[in-house]
Design an enzyme around this catalytic site. Structure first.
Site, PDB file in Angstrom:
ATOM      1  N   CYS A 118      -8.708  13.577 -21.757  1.00 24.73           N
ATOM      2  CA  CYS A 118      -8.337  13.088 -23.063  1.00 24.73           C
ATOM      3  C   CYS A 118      -6.907  13.392 -23.161  1.00 24.73           C
ATOM      4  O   CYS A 118      -6.390  14.332 -23.302  1.00 24.73           O
ATOM      5  CB  CYS A 118      -9.303  13.687 -24.101  1.00 24.73           C
ATOM      6  SG  CYS A 118      -8.486  13.056 -25.945  1.00 24.73           S
ATOM      7  N   PHE A 257      -6.846  -0.029  -6.608  1.00 22.08           N
ATOM      8  CA  PHE A 257      -7.840  -0.359  -5.570  1.00 22.08           C
ATOM      9  C   PHE A 257      -7.453  -0.056  -4.098  1.00 22.08           C
ATOM     10  O   PHE A 257      -7.320  -1.064  -3.281  1.00 22.08           O
ATOM     11  CB  PHE A 257      -8.412  -2.023  -5.740  1.00 22.08           C
ATOM     12  CG  PHE A 257      -9.369  -2.127  -6.983  1.00 22.08           C
ATOM     13  CD1 PHE A 257     -10.516  -1.694  -7.128  1.00 22.08           C
ATOM     14  CD2 PHE A 257      -8.882  -2.937  -7.815  1.00 22.08           C
ATOM     15  CE1 PHE A 257     -11.165  -1.866  -8.172  1.00 22.08           C
ATOM     16  CE2 PHE A 257      -9.427  -3.141  -9.079  1.00 22.08           C
ATOM     17  CZ  PHE A 257     -10.716  -2.640  -9.244  1.00 22.08           C
ATOM     18  N   ARG A 259      -7.460   0.984  -0.838  1.00 25.82           N
ATOM     19  CA  ARG A 259      -8.592   1.368  -0.092  1.00 25.82           C
ATOM     20  C   ARG A 259      -8.339   0.845   1.433  1.00 25.82           C
ATOM     21  O   ARG A 259      -7.616  -0.447   1.670  1.00 25.82           O
ATOM     22  CB  ARG A 259      -9.689   0.669  -0.441  1.00 25.82           C
ATOM     23  CG  ARG A 259     -10.176   0.813  -1.957  1.00 25.82           C
ATOM     24  CD  ARG A 259     -10.739   2.070  -2.427  1.00 25.82           C
ATOM     25  NE  ARG A 259     -10.842   2.249  -3.608  1.00 25.82           N
ATOM     26  CZ  ARG A 259     -11.994   1.711  -4.478  1.00 25.82           C
ATOM     27  NH1 ARG A 259     -12.928   1.034  -3.828  1.00 25.82           N
ATOM     28  NH2 ARG A 259     -12.142   2.096  -5.695  1.00 25.82           N
ATOM     29  N   GLU A 261      -6.557  -0.549   4.176  1.00 24.57           N
ATOM     30  CA  GLU A 261      -5.321  -1.334   4.218  1.00 24.57           C
ATOM     31  C   GLU A 261      -5.153  -2.415   3.114  1.00 24.57           C
ATOM     32  O   GLU A 261      -4.611  -3.116   3.273  1.00 24.57           O
ATOM     33  CB  GLU A 261      -5.368  -2.037   5.703  1.00 24.57           C
ATOM     34  CG  GLU A 261      -5.322  -1.044   6.783  1.00 24.57           C
ATOM     35  CD  GLU A 261      -5.090  -1.989   8.119  1.00 24.57           C
ATOM     36  OE1 GLU A 261      -4.858  -3.176   8.069  1.00 24.57           O
ATOM     37  OE2 GLU A 261      -5.467  -1.071   9.094  1.00 24.57           O
ATOM     38  N   ARG A 262      -5.745  -2.045   2.086  1.00 26.55           N
ATOM     39  CA  ARG A 262      -5.393  -3.111   0.758  1.00 26.55           C
ATOM     40  C   ARG A 262      -5.057  -2.449  -0.386  1.00 26.55           C
ATOM     41  O   ARG A 262      -5.576  -1.309  -0.650  1.00 26.55           O
ATOM     42  CB  ARG A 262      -6.956  -3.530   0.686  1.00 26.55           C
ATOM     43  CG  ARG A 262      -6.943  -4.613  -0.551  1.00 26.55           C
ATOM     44  CD  ARG A 262      -8.405  -4.813  -1.060  1.00 26.55           C
ATOM     45  NE  ARG A 262      -8.795  -4.083  -1.773  1.00 26.55           N
ATOM     46  CZ  ARG A 262     -10.047  -3.943  -2.615  1.00 26.55           C
ATOM     47  NH1 ARG A 262     -10.674  -5.091  -2.501  1.00 26.55           N
ATOM     48  NH2 ARG A 262     -10.564  -3.073  -3.226  1.00 26.55           N
TER      49      ARG A 262
END
Length: 274
Positions: A118, A257, A259, A261-262
């Site tokens: 928080c 995202f 992950r 090779e992306r």
């Protein structure tokens, strides 16, 4: 075999506990390690300002990084002294800061008793949330391959996560994809503050690389990075819409995202080169 990295220390980071492991119809009584989550008070000039739950490791970095990312201090030279002490029910980070900074802190009237993750508790007005005043300087472009290389070694660097599976990791990565520092905590914001504290303490160039985080990219993660002058933030999980808008507005390159090779780039994609 699991080992406890904090055995024999005053403030254990992990604790060994008896568990019953159930798997494939079998029951096994054994020991496991769980991460400690400790109330940590941030005390400025002997006055408590905020209490958060954090992992009791690298607390000097947490105190400095929090002070910078929250705009309490303008630079590390304004932190005159810092000491971690035991309190009645947890730990206290005592910091001595200039009188004018302390007066401004009192004027903000923020009493942030924060739970893990928080970062907006105690903010009186919504416009007080956005503290990014200047656009971020991003520095030279980052090869996408650097993200791939950093991801390949990310898990290996996350010592506490390997032991407990219950903490976030935030790393500073150079443009070659080398992880030069990592900080871990039960709270992703705390882990980022610890890394920001390390960067300020060591004089790391915030334009010469990127931050890689194991968490999602929330608004406050982007804000803390931008306030610290970090020009690129890469998250393994998703960003929020508010985080994307802030990143776009302040010039920070935000990717999610991440992950294998992306990666998905949400703001200022020209900072990455294929």
């Amino acid at each position: 075999m699991l080992t406890d990295p904090s055995e024999g220390t005053a403030f254990p980071v992990v604790r060994r506990t008896a568990v019953l492991r159930l798997e494939q119809g079998r029951a096994e009584a054994c020991d496991d390690l769980v991460i400690e989550e400790v109330p940590v008070a941030l005390v400025y000039n002997r006055i408590s300002h905020a209490v958060m739950l954090a992992s009791p490791e690298n607390l000097d970095d947490l105190g400095l990084g929090f002070s910078l990312s929250e705009g309490i201090l303008a630079g590390p030279d304004e932190l005159f002294d810092i000491a971690v002490k035991e309190g009645c029910d947890g730990l206290e980070i005592h910091m001595d800061i200039p009188l004018e900074r302390f007066t401004a802190l009192k004027d903000r009237r923020r009493s942030m008793t924060a739970r893990t993750g928080c970062g907006l508790c105690g903010v009186e007005k919504l416009e007080a949330v956005a503290r990014v005043k200047d656009r971020v300087v991003r520095g030279a472009p980052v090869p996408v391959g650097a993200v791939t290389r950093a991801l390949a070694g990310f898990a290996e660097h996350q010592r506490l996560h390997r032991l407990t599976g219950a903490v976030h990791g935030v790393a500073w990565v150079d443009r070659a994809g080398t992880i030069t520092a990592i900080r871990e905590d039960v709270g992703r914001h705390n882990a980022l503050d610890k890394l920001i504290g390390w960067m300020a303490r060591t004089g790391a160039d915030a334009t010469d690389g990127f931050v890689l985080t194991s968490s999602r990219a929330s608004f406050e993660m982007v804000q803390k990075a931008a306030v610290a002058g970090i020009g690129c933030l890469v998250a393994i999980s998703a960003p929020t819409a508010l985080a994307v808008r802030l990143a776009e507005g302040c010039g920070l390159t935000l990717a999610g995202f991440a992950r294998d090779e992306r990666i998905v780039v949400y703001s200022h994609p020209g900072h990455f080169i294929v």
